[in-house]
Write a protein that holds these residues in place. Structure first.
Motif: not given
Length: 510
Positions: A32, A45, A480, A483, A504
């Motif tokens: 990630r 992700g 997105t 994260g 992510l």
């Protein structure tokens, strides 16, 4: 090479099992936060992936710092890491993986860190001890307790989720929820002139009897092994009163114990780093406890969702943080009739009787899950300015006799934020991370893995779209999601509460 499955039976090689459990969250972090997916790999992700594609898919990444290729099998819980050297792929064990991650981060950040690799090894060794203990013991019959004590993997995006401070196994294993631990509380008498308390702590006085001039102060036995109280016992500010008659058992949070006879949760300080933080009841959090707890209670009043109130705390003036104990509501006064509470994180990890895995109609089960979890969290934000820490370990989902979700119970005032104290955009980002990235994405991925062919994201989009907030509209349109970067946070030595996020892919964006 033979694939190591996280669901291997106990007869499988213990070393392989421990390595597999410990490698999965470390790989999740690496993929990630640092690795670059190659053309044949979807960015790693939060998405559940195409139906049926997760368990056996092989994905390849480049590690930019060391300029090496890494490939893994699987998506939600990556396994079987291999690196490409000398013209061939070579399997990487957990020890080699830790070295690889450390070198990648050293080159990527320009910083060295000797503590985190040791924590990664400690986490793996703790997993080995937990697996051995679980093989010797019988799982609890109570499904709620089973769900709280099921987290052998733990936080799926933390590099060392099972680290226990580097101490000997004998020091922490008797108190480990993952080993099905239960034990009595130690009862102390605290001299009245040293008592500091706020809120309703009357439940503590029912745990035993204190001598004249003293108040009852329960303690976690591991807590007492970690703090030096020699002087306080010598001068009489503290006296030992034995233990409680009945056992308590540790929840997934380790330092929060449930006393079933009293239907009471008690949260203690532990001077041990567990995931990102030293798990103390910090003075600044205790001093704002009543305000945040009351705000969360108002936000969730009127049900069916419920707030497990942190009613108050009691501690010693001379050891304010070290000896603090927090009193939290039990379950019985909040649960709908006939409902069985289960820890959301346990549903993802899996345990015997897990209704997520056994759902006869997974699409309907997921709709019901979203209906009990999403509305209260969004309403608390929109109507009350309360940002619940609605991640997997702070939400209990109660199910009916058929295993269908009917109620959500939220807990932990320490993690609650109020929009009167934080910027609205920052509060929303935190809510999206906790509720969507940490919580719903993991449940969705587990559901899709157990029920191939199910796409959980259209239902999640509908559940969020029902709330007329500008933030939800923007969330559903955003490419997105935020994260949290737990690996980089720990490597750079950032404060545990100093969340930093990276973008992510957003599976909600149609």
């Amino acid at each position: 090479m033979e694939r190591v499955d996280l669901n291997l039976p106990p007869a499988a090689d213990d070393t392989d099992r421990a390595d597999a459990y410990a490698a999965a969250p470390l790989l999740n972090c690496l993929l990630r936060e640092v690795a670059e997916p190659l053309a044949d790999s979807r960015p790693h992700g939060t998405t559940a992936g195409p139906p049926g594609a997760g368990a056996d898919a092989i994905r390849t990444y480049r590690l930019p710092g060391v300029d090496r290729l890494l490939r893994v099998r699987g998506d939600r819980r990556p396994a079987d890491p291999e690196v490409y050297t000398a013209g061939a792929w070579h399997r990487v064990g957990h020890t080699e993986l830790v070295k690889l991650v450390a070198e990648e981060l050293r080159r990527d950040t320009g910083l060295t860190n000797h503590e985190l690799p040791a924590e990664m090894i400690d986490s793996r060794d703790a997993v080995a001890a937990l697996l051995a203990a679980r093989a010797r013991r019988t799982a609890p019959t109570d499904p709620y307790r089973r769900s709280e004590q099921s987290l052998v993997t733990g936080h799926p995006y933390h590099p060392a989720p099972k680290a226990r401070g580097g101490g000997p196994v004998a020091g922490w294993l008797p108190y480990a929820p993952e080993a099905y631990a239960s034990f009595p509380l130690v009862l102390l008498g605290l001299r009245e002139d040293s008592v500091v308390e706020e809120g309703d702590t009357s439940a503590l006085d029912a745990l035993g009897e204190a001598p004249p001039g003293y108040r009852l102060l329960p303690a976690h036995p591991w807590q007492l092994e970690l703090v030096d109280l020699t002087e306080a016992f010598a001068d009489g500010r503290l006296v030992r009163l034995g233990t409680t008659d009945a056992d308590t058992w540790p929840t997934a949070a380790i330092r929060t114990l449930y006393a079933p006879e009293q239907d009471l949760f008690l949260k203690f300080s532990l001077d041990v780093r567990i995931t990102n933080d030293i798990r103390r009841l910090w003075r600044h959090d205790l001093l704002k406890l009543r305000r945040t707890d009351e705000a969360a209670g108002r936000a969730l009043a009127g049900g069916p969702a419920a707030w497990l109130s942190d009613r108050g705390y009691r501690t010693a003036a001379f050891a304010f943080e070290e000896l603090a104990v927090l009193v939290r509501d039990g379950l019985r006064g909040h649960l709908l009739p006939g409902a069985t509470p289960l820890l959301a994180a346990g549903l993802v990890e899996g345990f015997e009787g897990d209704p997520l895995a056994g759902a006869a109609d997974p699409a309907a089960w997921w709709e019901a899950y979203l209906a009990v979890v999403v509305p209260p969290a969004l309403s608390a934000f929109a109507e009350h300015g309360v940002v619940l820490e609605a991640h997997l370990q702070n939400v209990l989902v109660a199910v009916d006799a058929d295993g269908t979700p009917v109620q959500a119970l939220f807990r932990d005032a320490e993690g609650v934020k109020l929009l009167t104290d934080v910027d609205r955009a920052a509060g929303w980002e935190r809510l999206v991370y906790c509720l969507v990235v940490n919580h719903l994405s993991e449940v969705a991925a587990a559901l899709a893995e157990h029920h191939p062919g199910l796409d959980p994201w259209p239902a999640a989009r509908r559940a969020l779209a029902r709330h007329d907030l500008p933030e939800t509209a923007a969330l559903l349109a955003s490419p997105t999601l935020p994260g949290k970067t737990n690996l980089l946070l720990r490597w750079t030595g950032a404060d545990g509460a100093d969340a930093r996020y990276l973008p992510l892919p957003n599976p909600l964006a149609g």
